[in-house]
Design an enzyme around this catalytic site. Structure first.
Site, PDB file in Angstrom:
ATOM      1  N   GLY A   1       0.825  -1.201   0.000  1.00 44.60           N
ATOM      2  CA  GLY A   1       0.000   0.000   0.000  1.00 44.60           C
ATOM      3  C   GLY A   1       0.860   1.253   0.000  1.00 44.60           C
TER       4      GLY A   1
ATOM      5  N   GLY B   1      -0.131  -1.420   6.356  1.00 42.71           N
ATOM      6  CA  GLY B   1      -1.214  -0.444   6.416  1.00 42.71           C
ATOM      7  C   GLY B   1      -2.543  -1.132   6.677  1.00 42.71           C
ATOM      8  CB  ALA B   2      -5.274  -1.150   8.251  1.00 42.69           C
ATOM      9  CG  ASP B   3      -8.060  -0.932   3.133  1.00 41.44           C
ATOM     10  OD1 ASP B   3      -7.502  -0.045   2.451  1.00 41.44           O
ATOM     11  OD2 ASP B   3      -7.852  -2.132   2.999  1.00 41.44           O
TER      12      ASP B   3
ATOM     13  CD  GLU C   1      -1.730  -6.315   2.726  1.00 39.68           C
ATOM     14  OE1 GLU C   1      -2.943  -6.544   2.870  1.00 39.68           O
ATOM     15  OE2 GLU C   1      -1.291  -5.211   2.369  1.00 39.68           O
TER      16      GLU C   1
ATOM     17  CE  LYS D   1      -3.244  -5.764   6.268  1.00 46.54           C
ATOM     18  NZ  LYS D   1      -2.790  -4.592   5.476  1.00 46.54           N
ATOM     19  N   GLY D   2      -6.958  -5.115   2.575  1.00 44.46           N
ATOM     20  CA  GLY D   2      -7.241  -5.675   1.263  1.00 44.46           C
ATOM     21  C   GLY D   2      -7.570  -4.632   0.220  1.00 44.46           C
TER      22      GLY D   2
ATOM     23  CB  THR E   1       0.684   3.922   4.998  1.00 46.79           C
ATOM     24  OG1 THR E   1      -0.574   4.502   4.655  1.00 46.79           O
ATOM     25  CG2 THR E   1       1.199   4.539   6.280  1.00 46.79           C
TER      26      THR E   1
END
Ligand code: DER
Length: 255
Positions: free
Chosen positions: A31, A89-91, A110, A101-102, A33
């Site tokens: 990602g 990172g994460a959503d 991940e 995530k994804g 970040t």
């Protein structure tokens, strides 16, 4: 922009807090970040990183590691808990540090790298903070093998979910294809999930409370159980080690 500096602040702070001098194996997520995590690693004295092997969570992650001149490891060699730490990172992150995530379609590796890591360090900007999963990022990325597309979609509908195949965007006609050669379904549960089409009821004081769906944790278990589903983007107690999260805030601070 505020978001980019927030990402960078979180990433730099996380590395300074969690890259111990003794570390020898580190996971690198995917990602935008995590790009700043690698930037911070690259700025460290070579003394600090020359004895560390870095494990990628996909094509982009591998490119970051190699591009930064860091030593690349093979995820296939990893056992449970073998990584000192993993940065990703994460959503969306809730107040129990569970994540969706994804968003970058790299969730399979991940999650594998996350479960092989002693500590899972989430780096994110303030937009990812949420008090309950699926409120800010209202879909669960699910990686499926292409041949199971129709079957999995039907099973997800039966759960009360709405599966949308992720497209490749303007640069590619047809679906997004993951680093593993699979497809991503972005699944929403507009009215909460149900079991085999029958909405879960919970009686309280003898009355049925209609419309209470499955908990996100139960949804995770049911998604994973569908034949053809490889993995989903709910990073939950069962799938992860101790979690630490750093959020870059709009005021430049990090929480
Ligand atoms: O796919 C993922 O889970 C990635 O970590 C990604 O979604 C994180 O998002 P970012 O680009 O905002 O860091």
């Amino acid at each position: 922009t505020g978001v980019e500096s927030a990402k960078r602040a979180a990433a730099f702070h996380a590395v300074s807090q969690h890259l111990s001098p003794e570390a020898t194996k580190v996971g690198i997520g995917s990602g935008s970040t995590v790009v700043y995590v690698v930037e911070k690693l690259q700025r460290l004295p070579k003394e600090r990183t020359k004895n560390i092997t870095f494990y990628p969570t996909g094509f982009q992650s591998r490119e970051l590691i190699v591009g930064a001149g860091l030593k690349l490891g093979d995820v296939a060699d990893l056992r449970d808990g073998e990584l000192d730490v993993c940065f990703d990172g994460a959503d969306e992150v809730d107040d129990r540090l569970n994540c969706i995530k994804g968003g970058g379609a790299c969730l399979m590796l991940e999650k594998l790298v996350a479960v092989c890591s002693g500590v899972f360090v989430v780096v994110a900007d303030y937009r990812k903070l949420s008090n309950s999963l699926l409120s800010q990022y209202p879909r669960i990325p699910v990686e499926i093998i292409p041949q199971s597309l129709s079957y999995v979609k039907s099973k997800i509908h039966a759960l009360g979910g709405v599966p949308n195949m992720r497209l490749g965007g303007t640069a590619k006609a047809g679906p997004c294809v993951t680093d593993n050669g699979n497809l991503i379904l972005d699944v929403d549960f507009p009215h909460g999930a149900t079991v085999d089409g029958v909405r879960l009821k919970r009686t309280a004081d003898g009355k049925d409370i209609k419309g209470l769906g499955l908990s996100t944790e139960e949804v995770a278990l049911r998604l994973k159980a569908i034949v053809g589903v490889l993995e989903h983007g709910i990073f939950w107690e069962g799938d992860k080690k101790p979690v630490v999260a750093y959020f870059g805030m709009e005021d430049g601070g990090v929480t």
